[in-house]
Scaffold this motif. Structure first.
Motif, mmCIF file in Angstrom:
data_model
loop_
_atom_site.group_PDB
_atom_site.id
_atom_site.type_symbol
_atom_site.label_atom_id
_atom_site.label_comp_id
_atom_site.label_asym_id
_atom_site.label_seq_id
_atom_site.Cartn_x
_atom_site.Cartn_y
_atom_site.Cartn_z
ATOM 1 N N VAL A 33 26.811 -32.712 -8.866
ATOM 2 C CA VAL A 33 25.621 -32.733 -8.005
ATOM 3 C C VAL A 33 25.892 -33.623 -6.782
ATOM 4 O O VAL A 33 26.650 -34.595 -6.865
ATOM 5 C CB VAL A 33 24.383 -33.241 -8.799
ATOM 6 N N ASN A 34 25.313 -33.254 -5.654
ATOM 7 C CA ASN A 34 25.512 -34.053 -4.433
ATOM 8 C C ASN A 34 24.488 -35.174 -4.303
ATOM 9 O O ASN A 34 24.778 -36.221 -3.738
ATOM 10 C CB ASN A 34 25.440 -33.159 -3.198
ATOM 11 N N ASN A 35 23.281 -34.925 -4.788
ATOM 12 C CA ASN A 35 22.293 -35.992 -4.803
ATOM 13 C C ASN A 35 21.228 -35.671 -5.833
ATOM 14 O O ASN A 35 21.179 -34.560 -6.365
ATOM 15 C CB ASN A 35 21.695 -36.248 -3.420
ATOM 16 N N TYR A 36 20.378 -36.659 -6.094
ATOM 17 C CA TYR A 36 19.461 -36.558 -7.234
ATOM 18 C C TYR A 36 18.132 -37.188 -6.826
ATOM 19 O O TYR A 36 18.088 -38.350 -6.418
ATOM 20 C CB TYR A 36 20.094 -37.332 -8.384
ATOM 21 N N ILE A 37 17.075 -36.411 -6.927
ATOM 22 C CA ILE A 37 15.744 -36.926 -6.571
ATOM 23 C C ILE A 37 14.874 -36.877 -7.815
ATOM 24 O O ILE A 37 14.786 -35.847 -8.486
ATOM 25 C CB ILE A 37 15.093 -36.076 -5.460
ATOM 26 N N VAL A 38 14.235 -38.015 -8.110
ATOM 27 C CA VAL A 38 13.368 -38.046 -9.280
ATOM 28 C C VAL A 38 11.928 -37.742 -8.852
ATOM 29 O O VAL A 38 11.450 -38.236 -7.835
ATOM 30 C CB VAL A 38 13.507 -39.389 -10.038
ATOM 31 N N LYS A 39 11.280 -36.888 -9.639
ATOM 32 C CA LYS A 39 9.881 -36.540 -9.387
ATOM 33 C C LYS A 39 8.970 -37.625 -9.950
ATOM 34 O O LYS A 39 9.279 -38.167 -11.012
ATOM 35 C CB LYS A 39 9.532 -35.217 -10.072
#
Lengths: 129, 199
Positions: A105-111
């Motif tokens: 994965v290139n980046n990770y955003i948490v909801k």
């Protein structure tokens, strides 16, 4: 290099509300060519048939999860193998982030996330815009 | 007369006594064994009866389906409401596009906040789905309890202790546990720090 605002972006989430939120936020960022998929397998079909500049995917979906989608994309020999991929998910445990990173994965955003976070993460993957 | 633990100590004592008597194989002891087995039977029947009073069939057929339906309704209602809110936002944004620049920007900024807030529907939906999944597991356990006890009781006894409540999932499937409750997950900042360690 300037970010091409006309690039195709694929957003993947099994909640139509979230698809709509991300699509609208992308529209505000002037990304207007946005396609949607509601699970990993549908997304994979779209990726195989169209060139995308970015994939933004949820993790927890059935039958194919976002992680499985990422693994299939990165494990392929096709030219979409290296498509930038951002995971947007409620899965916020360390092992999840590590697993996603190891899968490429290139980046990770948490909801839940806000528009500024989305913009920053896209910029970190594609470059400033 | 009964106890919540189904007189476990008494059952164990009787069983030990029966084993002892059977091993002696004396004719006159068989009568005593018979009486003790009858006593054991009475204890088991009583326990079955007590569990029957808890109406496990009602739990399976009524309470859990009702709770599940209610939760499904919450998901549906919030999805519909969120859809309506977003319809309104999109209409406002269209109107805002015709406003003077500064005003349009301000409206757009406020609409963005509404979009962000609408993500509650996704998060609550996932949490409710987890609760529904737990209820289904309880339903299966109750169902197996009913089957063990037999249809006549719609409940019954046994302290069948072989629960398998542990998470049986492996590999990637075992990673799906979100959304995490407060304090369980890591923050966006922590995620960013973690990711930077890979670079």
């Amino acid at each position: 290099m300037a970010v091409d605002k006309n690039m195709n972006i694929l957003i993947v989430d099994d909640y139509t509300t979230m698809l709509r939120i991300i699509k609208n936020l992308l529209k505000q960022l002037e990304f207007n060519n946005v396609d949607e998929a509601t699970d990993g397998s549908m997304a994979l079909e779209k990726i195989k048939n169209k060139t995308y500049g970015l994939v933004i995917s949820d993790w927890n979906m059935e039958p194919m999860t976002g992680l499985e989608l990422l693994k299939q994309v990165r494990g392929s020999n096709d030219n979409f193998k290296n498509v930038p991929f951002i995971m947007v998910t409620a899965e916020s445990k360390t092992e999840n982030v590590v697993a996603a990173k190891q899968a490429g994965v290139n980046n990770y955003i948490v909801k839940p996330f806000n528009a500024e976070t989305l913009k920053m993460k896209i910029a970190s993957v594609l470059g400033d815009f | 007369m009964s106890s919540p633990s189904y007189q476990k100590d008494k059952v164990v004592r009787i069983i030990n006594s029966v084993i002892e008597k059977v091993s002696l194989s004396k004719e006159q002891e068989h009568v005593a064994v018979y009486h003790q087995l009858k006593e054991l039977q009475a204890i088991i029947e009583q326990a079955r009866s007590e569990i029957g009073l808890a109406r496990p069939a009602d739990i399976k057929d009524k309470h859990i389906p009702t709770a599940t339906d209610e939760l499904d309704a919450i998901i549906e209602a919030t999805a519909t409401a969120t859809g309506s809110i977003m319809d309104a936002c999109e209409a406002i944004e269209e109107k805002a596009a015709t406003m003077p620049g500064d005003c349009a920007d301000q409206v757009s900024a406020e609409v963005t906040k509404i979009y962000e807030a609408c993500s509650f529907q996704d998060i609550t939906g996932q949490r409710i789905t987890k609760v529904v999944s737990t209820l289904k597991t309880i339903e299966e356990k109750v169902d197996s309890l009913i089957r063990i006890l037999g249809d006549d009781h719609h409940g019954g006894a046994t302290s069948h202790g072989g629960g398998d409540d542990g998470d049986q999932r492996e590999g990637d499937a075992a990673l799906l546990n979100g959304p995490q409750l407060a304090g369980q997950g890591v923050s966006q900042e922590e995620i960013d720090r973690l990711l930077s360690e890979f670079d």
